[in-house]
Motif scaffolding. Structure first.
Motif, PDB file in Angstrom:
ATOM      1  N   ILE A 408       0.846  -1.200   0.000  1.00 47.86           N
ATOM      2  CA  ILE A 408       0.000   0.000   0.000  1.00 47.86           C
ATOM      3  C   ILE A 408       0.880   1.248   0.000  1.00 47.86           C
ATOM      4  O   ILE A 408       0.635   2.204  -0.747  1.00 47.86           O
ATOM      5  CB  ILE A 408      -0.951  -0.010   1.215  1.00 47.86           C
ATOM      6  CG1 ILE A 408      -2.052  -1.061   1.011  1.00 47.86           C
ATOM      7  CG2 ILE A 408      -1.581   1.368   1.441  1.00 47.86           C
ATOM      8  CD1 ILE A 408      -2.829  -1.398   2.269  1.00 47.86           C
ATOM      9  N   ALA A 412       0.926   3.991  -2.966  1.00 47.35           N
ATOM     10  CA  ALA A 412       0.592   5.373  -2.625  1.00 47.35           C
ATOM     11  C   ALA A 412       1.692   6.314  -3.111  1.00 47.35           C
ATOM     12  O   ALA A 412       1.416   7.357  -3.719  1.00 47.35           O
ATOM     13  CB  ALA A 412       0.404   5.508  -1.117  1.00 47.35           C
ATOM     14  N   PHE A 424      -2.836   4.878  -7.173  1.00 45.45           N
ATOM     15  CA  PHE A 424      -3.627   5.304  -6.015  1.00 45.45           C
ATOM     16  C   PHE A 424      -4.794   4.352  -5.784  1.00 45.45           C
ATOM     17  O   PHE A 424      -5.102   3.954  -4.666  1.00 45.45           O
ATOM     18  CB  PHE A 424      -4.164   6.715  -6.219  1.00 45.45           C
ATOM     19  CG  PHE A 424      -3.236   7.820  -5.817  1.00 45.45           C
ATOM     20  CD1 PHE A 424      -2.525   7.757  -4.622  1.00 45.45           C
ATOM     21  CD2 PHE A 424      -3.076   8.938  -6.622  1.00 45.45           C
ATOM     22  CE1 PHE A 424      -1.672   8.786  -4.245  1.00 45.45           C
ATOM     23  CE2 PHE A 424      -2.228   9.967  -6.258  1.00 45.45           C
ATOM     24  CZ  PHE A 424      -1.519   9.892  -5.065  1.00 45.45           C
ATOM     25  N   ALA A 427      -3.792   1.125  -4.099  1.00 47.94           N
ATOM     26  CA  ALA A 427      -3.544   1.302  -2.665  1.00 47.94           C
ATOM     27  C   ALA A 427      -4.861   1.398  -1.901  1.00 47.94           C
ATOM     28  O   ALA A 427      -5.038   0.753  -0.850  1.00 47.94           O
ATOM     29  CB  ALA A 427      -2.701   2.562  -2.436  1.00 47.94           C
ATOM     30  N   LYS A 428      -5.785   2.187  -2.412  1.00 51.61           N
ATOM     31  CA  LYS A 428      -7.067   2.376  -1.721  1.00 51.61           C
ATOM     32  C   LYS A 428      -7.886   1.086  -1.706  1.00 51.61           C
ATOM     33  O   LYS A 428      -8.554   0.765  -0.713  1.00 51.61           O
ATOM     34  CB  LYS A 428      -7.863   3.487  -2.409  1.00 51.61           C
ATOM     35  CG  LYS A 428      -7.232   4.864  -2.274  1.00 51.61           C
ATOM     36  CD  LYS A 428      -7.979   5.892  -3.122  1.00 51.61           C
ATOM     37  CE  LYS A 428      -7.326   7.254  -3.081  1.00 51.61           C
ATOM     38  NZ  LYS A 428      -7.995   8.227  -3.981  1.00 51.61           N
ATOM     39  N   GLU A 472       1.623   6.727   4.397  1.00 49.92           N
ATOM     40  CA  GLU A 472       2.022   7.073   3.027  1.00 49.92           C
ATOM     41  C   GLU A 472       0.805   7.513   2.219  1.00 49.92           C
ATOM     42  O   GLU A 472       0.876   8.461   1.434  1.00 49.92           O
ATOM     43  CB  GLU A 472       2.687   5.875   2.349  1.00 49.92           C
ATOM     44  CG  GLU A 472       4.075   5.571   2.832  1.00 49.92           C
ATOM     45  CD  GLU A 472       5.112   6.607   2.394  1.00 49.92           C
ATOM     46  OE1 GLU A 472       4.940   7.218   1.320  1.00 49.92           O
ATOM     47  OE2 GLU A 472       6.086   6.808   3.136  1.00 49.92           O
ATOM     48  N   LEU A 473      -0.301   6.835   2.423  1.00 52.81           N
ATOM     49  CA  LEU A 473      -1.519   7.161   1.673  1.00 52.81           C
ATOM     50  C   LEU A 473      -2.066   8.517   2.100  1.00 52.81           C
ATOM     51  O   LEU A 473      -2.552   9.294   1.266  1.00 52.81           O
ATOM     52  CB  LEU A 473      -2.554   6.053   1.872  1.00 52.81           C
ATOM     53  CG  LEU A 473      -3.652   5.880   0.828  1.00 52.81           C
ATOM     54  CD1 LEU A 473      -3.135   5.968  -0.602  1.00 52.81           C
ATOM     55  CD2 LEU A 473      -4.369   4.560   1.053  1.00 52.81           C
ATOM     56  N   TYR A 474      -1.980   8.820   3.391  1.00 51.99           N
ATOM     57  CA  TYR A 474      -2.419  10.160   3.815  1.00 51.99           C
ATOM     58  C   TYR A 474      -1.525  11.236   3.213  1.00 51.99           C
ATOM     59  O   TYR A 474      -2.001  12.255   2.704  1.00 51.99           O
ATOM     60  CB  TYR A 474      -2.427  10.315   5.341  1.00 51.99           C
ATOM     61  CG  TYR A 474      -2.714  11.760   5.702  1.00 51.99           C
ATOM     62  CD1 TYR A 474      -3.999  12.287   5.522  1.00 51.99           C
ATOM     63  CD2 TYR A 474      -1.703  12.630   6.108  1.00 51.99           C
ATOM     64  CE1 TYR A 474      -4.264  13.622   5.761  1.00 51.99           C
ATOM     65  CE2 TYR A 474      -1.962  13.974   6.348  1.00 51.99           C
ATOM     66  CZ  TYR A 474      -3.242  14.464   6.172  1.00 51.99           C
ATOM     67  OH  TYR A 474      -3.504  15.798   6.383  1.00 51.99           O
ATOM     68  N   THR A 476       0.042  11.384   0.591  1.00 48.99           N
ATOM     69  CA  THR A 476      -0.020  11.522  -0.874  1.00 48.99           C
ATOM     70  C   THR A 476      -1.421  11.854  -1.379  1.00 48.99           C
ATOM     71  O   THR A 476      -1.568  12.319  -2.507  1.00 48.99           O
ATOM     72  CB  THR A 476       0.481  10.236  -1.558  1.00 48.99           C
ATOM     73  OG1 THR A 476      -0.233   9.114  -1.038  1.00 48.99           O
ATOM     74  CG2 THR A 476       1.970  10.033  -1.328  1.00 48.99           C
ATOM     75  N   THR A 477      -2.449  11.593  -0.552  1.00 51.91           N
ATOM     76  CA  THR A 477      -3.829  11.905  -0.980  1.00 51.91           C
ATOM     77  C   THR A 477      -4.479  12.972  -0.109  1.00 51.91           C
ATOM     78  O   THR A 477      -5.437  13.612  -0.544  1.00 51.91           O
ATOM     79  CB  THR A 477      -4.728  10.657  -0.912  1.00 51.91           C
ATOM     80  OG1 THR A 477      -4.880  10.255   0.458  1.00 51.91           O
ATOM     81  CG2 THR A 477      -4.145   9.508  -1.716  1.00 51.91           C
ATOM     82  N   TYR A 482      -7.162   8.208   6.489  1.00 51.87           N
ATOM     83  CA  TYR A 482      -5.968   7.360   6.541  1.00 51.87           C
ATOM     84  C   TYR A 482      -5.072   7.751   7.719  1.00 51.87           C
ATOM     85  O   TYR A 482      -4.468   6.888   8.365  1.00 51.87           O
ATOM     86  CB  TYR A 482      -5.207   7.433   5.221  1.00 51.87           C
ATOM     87  CG  TYR A 482      -6.017   6.967   4.040  1.00 51.87           C
ATOM     88  CD1 TYR A 482      -6.662   5.733   4.061  1.00 51.87           C
ATOM     89  CD2 TYR A 482      -6.169   7.760   2.900  1.00 51.87           C
ATOM     90  CE1 TYR A 482      -7.421   5.298   2.984  1.00 51.87           C
ATOM     91  CE2 TYR A 482      -6.923   7.328   1.819  1.00 51.87           C
ATOM     92  CZ  TYR A 482      -7.549   6.100   1.867  1.00 51.87           C
ATOM     93  OH  TYR A 482      -8.304   5.681   0.795  1.00 51.87           O
TER      94      TYR A 482
END
Length: 671
Positions: A408, A412, A424, A427-428, A472-474, A476-477, A482
């Protein structure tokens, strides 16, 4: 068939037709051993392990071996990926008793789980100075009946040594640790081929990631060039699959030509991540291409329909290691026609071959191409389609929470760095899979999902690696949920795995209690849960500014620093975590009147490759939730229109900015 037929693990199912009367690791096995007064034979491996297959073929499918195991022992099979706690405890035993370890792991122990013998692979009969399994079993059978006290005393002594917990000394996480870690790696650096030490060579991506960030922070060109040389060599060699993408587990030689052909999800997650970071820092499109091919391989071959990621693929096809991956010019001619000679020259495929008379495609001794060769890409696709029909490659289709967390994080990062929505989306979708399939009603994680079943209580790696992916997801998005989830999981880590002295245990306080409850810190092929937890706590402290996370960060990093004494380079993900504090990122808060960050702001972040930034996004919709997890943001007003940027460095904050050019100037002046 034996009782393993009722298990879900691909590794255990591979042994369901053995004449050995295998048990899985369950209470009934130890009850039987106590009732029948027999020692326990424990064999640990995993489904894509080549030597596990060899030992099965030589011994566990053999009726003579099965006869003595069934008569004199209670035999237990363990999938190390499903029970990393059992594996860690008994691998520690093997290393303590023999000085080394590996898989298949072979343990002989009492019905009380106290080991008195440890080893790895054994042939059926002794050969080349290597003891045979039959001789070993016969000797233990005799000792158990005639001199059992000797075995029991050994088991008690080993159990005692395990219980003497390694000194939990706290130490200051200083720049000297990072300097020593980098110096140790560079001392072992292979200037001709890249990598560290001699064959076999493992990629160990977190070592490269540490050197990359250390080299950038310290402006150490030697460290940076070592990373680039290694990234180049690994991707040019045969360890990288030039036809289908993705990396094998390690190279058997010094030049990355001949791999051990199994492909593991965690390697490809961490390697994609470090190639993306290499691309972002250097701008070399070769690294971008390698990352894309690796990620596309995972999407194509290791992704479940619901979005989870499978464990890996085997080295063997039809019982032959590497058969799936090698070619001759003669067999390619019907596929490629008049382009065969050019393709073979490009990928060094010859009549003589470089692996058992056939050739592993590679580009060694060539310069990394910064532009794609479209013709070779097209021909490679033809060869890939031929290869998939030529022979079958076994896939381990377990879905592990921990390894999915790493993947994930890689997807991300790729979505952000490469501006690719499909990454993306991957990952989601994997996050949704873990939420739906690997999380219980109380929010606690399971370790494994396969064939409709979630099983085994989540362990430290599951919580730490998944938190890493969510952060990482937070970042980048900027989807707040997250960050919220990562903080919740970090709270659970402390509740179920922590203690006041510092450091985190491998398995939960309410989990099955083994003869030892370790706190692992060594970063091997995979980083330790403690190192990744330290990184997560450091990130949460930077993002939230909360004293709680600063305190937990400091305690965890002091624990890690204490564990590093004598060999910091064996703890490179831990060094990364310490680097988050010693080389703090600039803090940037974007407060917006809009629902999402502007395209201009996202482009600005993407172009700021030389600057470390910790970024928060606040708007009208998320301000209340954000204030709960990051209280200080309550004081930042929502503008009437557009975006306002608040930049801080260390303990100093600058005047709010509305212009991205002015913000860039401020950042440039304060790097």
């Amino acid at each position: 068939m034996n009782r393993l037929q009722y298990e879900k693990s691909p590794y255990l199912l591979q042994h369901k037709n053995n004449p050995v009367d295998w048990f899985a690791w369950k209470a009934e096995a130890f009850t039987k051993a106590k009732r029948e007064d027999k020692p326990v034979f424990l064999s640990i491996g995993y489904s894509t392990c080549h030597w596990c297959h060899v030992m099965e073929g030589e011994s566990f499918e053999d009726k003579e071996v099965a006869e003595i195991l069934n008569r004199e022992f209670v035999a237990i099979k363990v999938d190390r990926e499903e029970r990393p706690d059992v594996d860690a405890v008994y691998m520690g035993v093997c290393q303590m008793m023999t000085g080394s370890g590996g898989w298949p792991l072979t343990i002989l122990m009492t019905p009380e789980q106290k080991p008195f013998f440890a080893g790895t692979y054994f042939p059926k009969w002794s050969k080349y100075g290597m003891p045979g399994l039959m001789e070993l079993l016969t000797q233990v059978e005799k000792l158990w009946k005639t001199d059992r006290k000797k075995l029991l005393d050994t088991g008690e002594k080993i159990a005692e040594l395990l219980q003497r917990e390694a000194s939990a000394l706290q130490a200051a996480p200083t720049p000297a640790l990072l300097q020593q870690g980098a110096a140790e790696l560079l001392q072992r650096f292979d200037r001709e081929w890249g990598g560290f030490g001699v064959a076999p060579k493992f990629p160990t991506p977190h070592n490269l990631l540490f050197l990359l960030r250390y080299g950038r922070a310290e402006e150490n060109e030697i460290a940076l060039s070592a990373v680039e040389k290694t990234l180049d060599s690994m991707a040019l060699g045969g360890m990288f699959d030039h036809i289908g993408g993705g990396f094998s587990r390690y190279s058997t030689d010094e030049k990355w030509l001949v791999p051990h052909f199994e492909k593991m999800l965690y390697d490809n997650a961490l390697l994609a991540y470090v190639y993306l970071e290499g691309y972002r820092q250097t701008g070399k499109s070769f690294y971008r291409t390698v990352a894309e091919k690796t990620l596309d391989y995972v999407l194509r071959e290791l992704t479940d329909e619901e979005g989870g990621f499978f464990c890996g693929q085997d080295a063997d096809s039809e019982g032959v290691e590497g058969k799936y991956y090698v070619f001759t010019p003669t067999e390619l001619r019907p596929i490629l026609g008049e382009d065969t000679a050019e393709f073979c020259r490009y990928f060094h495929i010859t009549d003589e071959g470089n692996f058992d008379g056939k050739s592993i495609p590679n580009r060694l001794r060539e310069e990394p191409s910064q532009e794609k060769n479209e013709k070779m890409e097209h021909l490679s696709q033809k060869v890939y389609e031929y290869r998939t029909q030529r022979t079958i490659l076994h896939k381990d289709d377990k879905i592990l929470t921990s390894w999915n967390g790493l993947m994930i994080g890689a997807f991300a990062k790729a979505g952000f760095v490469l501006k690719n929505e499909s990454y993306f989306s991957a990952a989601k979708k994997a996050v949704a899979f873990i939420e739906n399939r690997l999380t219980d009603e109380k929010g606690r994680l399971y370790l494994r999902y396969r064939d409709g079943e979630a099983a085994h209580q989540g362990q430290l790696d599951d919580y730490a690696f998944y938190s890493f992916g969510l952060l990482e997801l937070y970042e980048t998005t900027f989807h707040l949920r997250y960050l919220e989830q990562a903080a919740q999981l970090a709270e659970m880590m402390l509740e179920w795995f922590g203690e006041k002295k510092g450091g985190l245990y491998l398995y939960a306080k309410d989990g099955e209690q083994l003869i030892h409850r370790p706190k692992e810190t060594y970063d091997g092929a995979l980083p330790s849960g403690n190192s990744v937890a330290g990184y997560v706590f450091a990130k949460l402290a930077a993002l939230t500014g909360e004293p709680k996370w600063m305190e937990e960060r400091d305690k965890q990093l002091s624990f890690l620093a204490g564990a590093m004494e004598g060999m910091p380079s064996g703890h490179c993900f831990g060094l990364l975590a310490i680097g988050e504090v010693l080389y703090p990122a600039m803090e940037l808060i974007c407060v917006s009147a809009e629902e999402k960050p502007s395209a201009a702001f996202l482009a600005f972040l993407g172009e700021s490759r030389e600057m470390r930034l910790s970024v928060l996004f606040k708007n009208k919709e998320n301000q209340e939730r954000l204030a709960k997890i990051v209280p200080f943001t309550a004081n930042y007003p929502i503008p009437d229109g557009g975006e306002v940027y608040y930049l801080c460095r260390g303990q100093h904050c600058f005047a709010p900015q509305k212009d991205l050019k002015e913000l860039h100037r401020l950042m440039e002046e304060n790097v």
